[in-house]
Design an enzyme around this catalytic site. Structure first.
Site, PDB file in Angstrom:
ATOM      1  N   ASN A  58       0.878  -1.195   0.031  1.00 42.97           N
ATOM      2  CA  ASN A  58       0.105   0.071  -0.078  1.00 42.97           C
ATOM      3  C   ASN A  58       0.797   1.276  -0.185  1.00 42.97           C
ATOM      4  OD1 ASN A  58      -1.727   2.126   0.593  1.00 42.97           O
ATOM      5  ND2 ASN A  58      -2.550   1.225   2.179  1.00 42.97           N
ATOM      6  N   VAL A  59       0.918   1.989  -0.915  1.00 43.37           N
ATOM      7  CA  VAL A  59       1.765   3.120  -1.366  1.00 43.37           C
ATOM      8  C   VAL A  59       1.553   4.393  -0.104  1.00 43.37           C
ATOM      9  CG1 VAL A  59       2.165   2.797  -3.690  1.00 43.37           C
ATOM     10  CG2 VAL A  59       0.512   4.073  -2.934  1.00 43.37           C
ATOM     11  N   ASN A  85       3.060   4.317 -10.669  1.00 42.59           N
ATOM     12  CA  ASN A  85       1.927   4.014 -11.457  1.00 42.59           C
ATOM     13  C   ASN A  85       0.620   3.703 -10.698  1.00 42.59           C
ATOM     14  OD1 ASN A  85       0.538   2.890 -13.845  1.00 42.59           O
ATOM     15  ND2 ASN A  85       0.261   1.577 -12.596  1.00 42.59           N
ATOM     16  N   SER A 137      -0.911  12.842 -16.166  1.00 42.38           N
ATOM     17  CA  SER A 137      -2.198  12.435 -17.268  1.00 42.38           C
ATOM     18  C   SER A 137      -2.419  13.784 -17.866  1.00 42.38           C
ATOM     19  CB  SER A 137      -3.431  12.167 -16.297  1.00 42.38           C
ATOM     20  OG  SER A 137      -4.571  12.465 -17.178  1.00 42.38           O
ATOM     21  N   TYR A 150      -8.551  14.541  -8.821  1.00 44.09           N
ATOM     22  CA  TYR A 150      -7.475  13.707  -9.802  1.00 44.09           C
ATOM     23  C   TYR A 150      -6.508  14.672 -10.549  1.00 44.09           C
ATOM     24  CZ  TYR A 150      -5.955  10.255 -13.325  1.00 44.09           C
ATOM     25  OH  TYR A 150      -5.423   9.377 -13.964  1.00 44.09           O
ATOM     26  N   ALA A 152      -5.818  17.748  -9.804  1.00 42.46           N
ATOM     27  CA  ALA A 152      -4.897  18.467  -8.616  1.00 42.46           C
ATOM     28  C   ALA A 152      -3.507  17.369  -8.367  1.00 42.46           C
ATOM     29  CB  ALA A 152      -5.364  18.737  -7.481  1.00 42.46           C
ATOM     30  N   LYS A 154      -2.403  14.935 -10.327  1.00 45.74           N
ATOM     31  CA  LYS A 154      -1.599  14.753 -11.568  1.00 45.74           C
ATOM     32  C   LYS A 154      -0.617  15.944 -11.998  1.00 45.74           C
ATOM     33  CE  LYS A 154      -2.660  10.620 -12.036  1.00 45.74           C
ATOM     34  NZ  LYS A 154      -1.572   9.202 -11.676  1.00 45.74           N
ATOM     35  N   ILE A 185      -6.951   5.976 -22.605  1.00 42.01           N
ATOM     36  CA  ILE A 185      -6.250   4.715 -22.858  1.00 42.01           C
ATOM     37  C   ILE A 185      -7.183   3.685 -22.555  1.00 42.01           C
ATOM     38  CG2 ILE A 185      -4.222   3.264 -22.210  1.00 42.01           C
ATOM     39  CD1 ILE A 185      -3.334   5.908 -23.585  1.00 42.01           C
TER      40      ILE A 185
END
Length: 244
Positions: A58-59, A85, A137, A150, A152, A154, A185
């Site tokens: 868990n990062v 990632n 992204s 999201y 913010a 990225k 993608i």
């Protein structure tokens, strides 16, 4: 291309992350450590590729990250390539976005990247080389409706990456930090999108199609290899021209 390289990939269970793991393994990396919280989805990786090791991680767990990096470096001597990632989305319009959705996306997408890089970069600087690849992204460069949290994160990883490119090489170490900014993608995150949304996005893309996970993995392979040895602090868009 990756002979003698020890590579660590977070979010390696599916989608882009898994494709990167498989691509690195096929390019003869000495060892690819695929990290994810979903061990079940990685169960076949070690069977397919003898140079892949799977690891539950868990990062967001700083202590767990520190201990995992300690064990990996003790066993393999170093980590040459880090691919940040792991990421999630919790999309909503700003007036409907909850604090918990904001906090969770921040923890995984931004703090998780910080945790991993803080644990690994000092060793890279000591050994004098390394490549840190972080998944951003086009949403992080150009924004998107309903993705305040999201976007913010990225955008944040881009700023961190540019800072790291300067910081990690300041004493002469050849430690590089770059971002990949995927466009639209084909991944498990997009498979359930309505057809009209897919048609709309592909119509806005000059190459008139969705990207493949392999398109992103190919870029990661380039940034991990010596072929990109003079590239650092950059954001490479892999988006079919969606954002120009």
């Amino acid at each position: 291309m990756l002979t003698d390289k020890v590579c660590l990939v977070t979010g390696g269970a599916q989608g882009i992350g898994r494709c990167i793991v498989e691509t690195f393994a096929r390019q003869n990396a000495t060892r690819v450590i695929a990290c994810d919280m979903n061990m079940g989805m990685m169960a076949d990786l070690e069977q397919q590729f003898p140079n892949v090791t799977t690891l539950e991680l868990n990062v967001c767990d700083r202590d767990g990250v520190t201990e995992a990096v300690r064990k990996i470096t003790a066993q393999y001597g170093q980590i040459d390539v880090l691919v940040n990632n792991a990421g999630i989305t919790r999309d909503n319009l700003i007036d409907k976005m909850t604090e918990s959705d904001w906090d969770l996306v921040m923890d995984v997408n931004l703090k998780g990247v910080f945790n991993m890089t803080q644990a690994i970069a000092p060793t890279m600087m000591q050994t004098g080389s390394g490549s840190i690849i972080t998944m951003s992204s086009v949403v992080g460069t150009d924004g998107n409706i309903g993705q305040t949290n999201y976007a913010a994160t990225k955008a944040g990883v881009i700023a961190m990456t540019k800072s790291w490119a300067k910081e990690f090489a300041r004493k002469g170490a050849q430690v590089r930090a770059n971002c990949i900014a995927p466009g639209f993608i084909e991944t498990p995150m997009t498979v359930d999108l309505p057809e009209k949304v897919i048609n709309h996005m592909t119509s806005k893309t000059p190459l008139q199609r969705m990207g493949k996970a392999q398109d992103i993995a190919n870029c990661a392979l380039f940034l991990a290899s010596a072929q990109s040895s003079f590239i650092t602090g950059q954001v490479i868009k892999v988006d079919g021209g969606l954002v120009i």
